[in-house]
Every structure is written in C-alpha cells, then in structure tokens.
Write an enzyme that holds these catalytic residues in place. Structure first.
Site, mmCIF file in Angstrom:
data_model
loop_
_atom_site.group_PDB
_atom_site.id
_atom_site.type_symbol
_atom_site.label_atom_id
_atom_site.label_comp_id
_atom_site.label_asym_id
_atom_site.label_seq_id
_atom_site.Cartn_x
_atom_site.Cartn_y
_atom_site.Cartn_z
ATOM 1 N N ASP A 108 0.830 -1.216 0.000
ATOM 2 C CA ASP A 108 0.000 0.000 0.000
ATOM 3 C C ASP A 108 0.856 1.255 0.000
ATOM 4 O O ASP A 108 0.409 2.316 -0.436
ATOM 5 C CB ASP A 108 -0.898 0.043 1.250
ATOM 6 C CG ASP A 108 -1.826 -1.154 1.338
ATOM 7 O OD1 ASP A 108 -1.773 -2.013 0.452
ATOM 8 O OD2 ASP A 108 -2.600 -1.231 2.313
ATOM 9 N N ASP A 196 -2.838 5.344 -2.689
ATOM 10 C CA ASP A 196 -2.172 4.214 -2.055
ATOM 11 C C ASP A 196 -1.467 3.460 -3.192
ATOM 12 O O ASP A 196 -2.049 3.298 -4.279
ATOM 13 C CB ASP A 196 -3.183 3.274 -1.396
ATOM 14 C CG ASP A 196 -3.724 3.797 -0.058
ATOM 15 O OD1 ASP A 196 -3.421 4.956 0.303
ATOM 16 O OD2 ASP A 196 -4.469 3.048 0.600
ATOM 17 N N HIS A 245 -7.688 -0.498 -3.756
ATOM 18 C CA HIS A 245 -6.583 -1.376 -4.135
ATOM 19 C C HIS A 245 -6.994 -2.332 -5.254
ATOM 20 O O HIS A 245 -7.971 -3.060 -5.133
ATOM 21 C CB HIS A 245 -6.018 -2.129 -2.935
ATOM 22 C CG HIS A 245 -5.591 -1.183 -1.846
ATOM 23 N ND1 HIS A 245 -5.285 -1.599 -0.586
ATOM 24 C CD2 HIS A 245 -5.426 0.170 -1.838
ATOM 25 C CE1 HIS A 245 -4.950 -0.543 0.155
ATOM 26 N NE2 HIS A 245 -5.034 0.546 -0.592
ATOM 27 N N ASP A 247 -5.518 -4.990 -6.299
ATOM 28 C CA ASP A 247 -4.956 -6.344 -6.298
ATOM 29 C C ASP A 247 -5.874 -7.441 -5.750
ATOM 30 O O ASP A 247 -5.417 -8.569 -5.514
ATOM 31 C CB ASP A 247 -3.569 -6.370 -5.624
ATOM 32 C CG ASP A 247 -3.551 -5.764 -4.231
ATOM 33 O OD1 ASP A 247 -4.600 -5.290 -3.762
ATOM 34 O OD2 ASP A 247 -2.462 -5.769 -3.609
ATOM 35 N N CYS A 351 -0.654 -7.984 -1.034
ATOM 36 C CA CYS A 351 -0.653 -6.780 -0.182
ATOM 37 C C CYS A 351 0.505 -6.778 0.800
ATOM 38 O O CYS A 351 1.071 -5.728 1.100
ATOM 39 C CB CYS A 351 -1.913 -6.721 0.683
ATOM 40 S SG CYS A 351 -3.450 -6.907 -0.182
HETATM 41 O O1 DAV Z 1 -11.588 -6.858 -2.020
HETATM 42 O O2 DAV Z 1 -11.420 -6.004 -0.050
HETATM 43 C C1 DAV Z 1 -8.635 -5.728 -0.749
HETATM 44 C C2 DAV Z 1 -7.316 -5.200 -1.256
HETATM 45 C C3 DAV Z 1 -6.365 -5.036 -0.174
HETATM 46 N N1 DAV Z 1 -5.083 -4.532 -0.647
HETATM 47 C C4 DAV Z 1 -11.011 -6.136 -1.198
HETATM 48 C C5 DAV Z 1 -9.764 -5.421 -1.632
#
Ligand code: DAV
Length: 380
Positions: A108, A196, A245, A247, A351
C-alpha cells in the site's frame, strides 16, 4: 556496488522482496475514507480503536514468518520493516489522530518502478506516518545501490478539503454506493493528489491505476508528470461497492494473462487496450470462503491476491482451493501458503509484500494505445 532495486511488473522472476509485520498493529479510529471501506455487515464497523490482541498478532506474524521462510528457501531475499509504536496520538499542524494503523501491507505504501521506490501519499490520516517503518530499508538500499532513486510523493494535508463530508450517511443503500462508484464520485476529493501504492498495477511502460476511495485523478496526473517515460491509465470497476486497491480485482499472472474479479469487471471501453494488445482477461475463481476472517477490512476476494514468483509460479492462500485449481488450469505451479491469520492486518499475499528486485527490463506490452484509459489530465 550491486544493483538492489529493479522491478517493472508483477510477474518477472522475483529475487528480493519486503514482507510486512503485524507487530504493534492497531485498529485505527474511524475516519471518513476508512469508514467507507467497511461493509455494513462487517464486524469491523464501530470497533473501538486500539492495539489488536497479542494472540492475533502472534498468529499473523507466525504466518508471515513462514511465508518468509518459503521464499528464502527458493533463493528470494526477504527484508522486514521496523514497526514503530503505532498506539500513540499523531498529528500535523492540520489535524490530530488518536493512533496509527500498522505496517503489515507494504504494497500500500511503496511503489517500485524500475530503480525507483516511491513512497505513496496514503489517504488515511492513520497511515500518514507508515513510511517511517520502511525508512531503515530504503536508506540502506539508497546507501548501497548508487542507481536507486528514493522518492516520496507530496505529503497530503488531509484536511476536510480532501474528503467529501457526509459522503457516507446512515442508511446509504448498496444501490447508492454502486451508483456513486459508477459515477466516479468518491469519498476522497480532487483537492490534492492522494494515492495508495496498491491501487497501481505496473506493466512495464504502462501503469494502470484504480480510481476509487483511496486514489484520485489528481494523483494519476501527478504520477503522469513524475514518470514522464510511462503511460498512466485510469481504470475503475463499477461492480465494487468498496473500491480500494486493484490487487483483489485485476491481477496479472504473466505477460498476456490477467485474472479479473467476476463481480468487478471493466466497463465498456476500458477492456479494449487489453484485448487489442492480445491480453487475455480470465474471470478469477470463486473464493473458497463465504466471509473474511474476524476483524478484517478486506473482502473474501483476497483469494485472488496472489504473489507471482515468476511467470510459471505463484503463491496462493492455502485454503483457497478454487483459486489453486484455477492456477493449475492456467499453467501455473501454485504454492499453497497459509495466510488467513494475516488477512485482518491489511490483506493477502500480494498486499503483504513490496517488490525490491525482479529480473527484467521495462517492456512495452501495450503498443496499441486504444480505448478510454489514458490519463491526459485529471479533470473528469
Ligand atoms: O476486495 O477487499 C482488498 C485489497 C487489499 N489490498 C477487497 C480489496
């Protein structure tokens, strides 16, 4: 002196990586953008701030340490951040916050582009100082690799001007949340660049950014000017009511292949650049779990938050049987890694890591620049 920092994408052979730590992690006080991310029915909603239980920290750390051992056994060098005391009041001349978040998900905070590591602005007050945990590492890379570029994006003010006040209101419906995402109306304003690093997908000469709760268009414009030899693109995924995010939504496995969360597909016009350049977009397998583990910010789609070690090998969470099976079908050797105890601290296998060194150079995977993704200016 040796070259230490080099990484242009998420799939070239990985040689050196940072893995986060659960030590001292806190549940931060509620803030406008973090509140937005928490689903109505989540056990995170309304949680008082403060340190997470020692038992949960120990369990999370045990899985992070085992992940480190697995990577080291395969010849990958692993570095760890230096946690600071997250349970203390922080502030700038503009605001105060009762405590911090932690340093579990380095993805992040740190964006590695070639020989550069860029510290992201971040968009929660609780995460404003998180870069400090990575400073001992960044400083040593800088001291020992004469070509390493150490950069930090402008620290944001994060005053009320950065957030749409009252964006989240009691009784907001799922329909309204989805409409706002489709309309590109987010809790963060366009007042200053906010991002981020985990909203960025690095693909050689092109960097694709998710426009959502944690990254705004002004940040993309900042990145466009900061990386003049790259093309910066904006992507959004209207099926995601809590977009932060990229990913757990859009994940490249190797050149030409991306898995896409089937509930969060690209809107018309955005898939074109991938299709025209012969990239295959495959719907990701369904998560094996119906709910995330307790006190977790992320969704069950951490199932697809995998770490690619090279174009034939990928780390997948050990209980994600469907995702493991899909990797096999896609011709990848999938290494199962138990990781659900680390999820509550900020995410999955992707992550919880940040690239330091992957083999390879900056390639142009998208010679045909078509469709509606290229960021020319941040204005909508
Ligand atoms: O689907 O909650 C989480 C991504 C965390 N880097 C989600 C995204």
């Amino acid at each position: 002196m040796a070259k230490i920092v080099n990484s242009w994408n998420d799939w070239d052979p990985l040689k050196h990586v940072i893995i986060g730590s659960c030590t001292g992690c806190c549940i931060p006080p509620s803030e406008e953008p973090s509140e937005m991310k928490i689903p109505e029915d989540s056990d995170m909603r309304g949680m008082p701030y403060g340190p997470r239980s020692q038992e949960s920290v120990d369990k999370g750390n045990a899985q992070l340490d085992a992940f480190q051992a697995l990577l080291e056994k395969r010849g990958i060098k692993v570095d760890r951040p230096t946690p600071i005391n997250f349970y203390q009041e922080i502030g700038t001349p503009d605001w105060k916050n009762a405590c911090m978040f932690g340093c579990m998900p380095p993805r992040d905070v740190l964006l590695t582009v070639g020989n550069e590591i860029l510290e992201a602005t971040m968009s929660y007050r609780s995460r404003w100082f998180e870069y400090l945990c990575y400073r001992p590492l960044l400083q040593s890379y800088f001291d020992n690799d004469p070509e390493m570029r150490w950069e930090a994006a402008p620290k944001p003010r994060l005053t009320d001007k950065s957030y749409n006040k009252g964006y989240l209101y009691d009784g907001i419906t799922m329909e309204e949340r989805l409409k706002r995402v489709a309309d590109l109306f987010f809790v963060t304003t366009e007042y200053e660049p906010l991002f981020d690093a985990a909203d960025m997908m690095r693909m050689g000469k092109d960097i694709f950014c998710q426009h959502g709760l944690t990254t705004n268009r002004k940040a993309m414009d900042w990145l466009r000017r900061h990386f003049p030899n790259h093309r910066i693109h904006s992507l959004n995924f209207p099926g995601d009511a809590y977009p932060i995010h990229i990913d757990a939504t859009f994940v490249p496995l190797r050149e030409g292949l991306i898995i896409n969360n089937p509930n969060r597909t690209l809107p018309k016009g955005m898939e074109q650049i991938f299709v025209e350049n012969d990239w295959e977009i495959v719907p990701a397998a369904q998560p094996a779990h119906k709910t995330p583990p307790p006190l977790c910010y992320s969704s069950v789609w951490l199932s697809m938050n995998c770490l690619v070690l090279d174009p034939k090998t990928v780390c997948v969470e050990a209980s994600e049987v469907n995702q493991l099976e899909q990797m096999d079908k896609l011709g990848m050797e999938a290494l199962p890694v138990p990781f659900r105890d680390a999820y509550p601290f900020g995410g999955g296998l992707h992550c919880s890591t940040a690239d330091v060194y992957r083999e390879g150079t900056c390639k142009d995977y998208f010679p045909k620049q078509v469709g509606k993704t290229l960021v020319i200016s941040y204005k909508l």
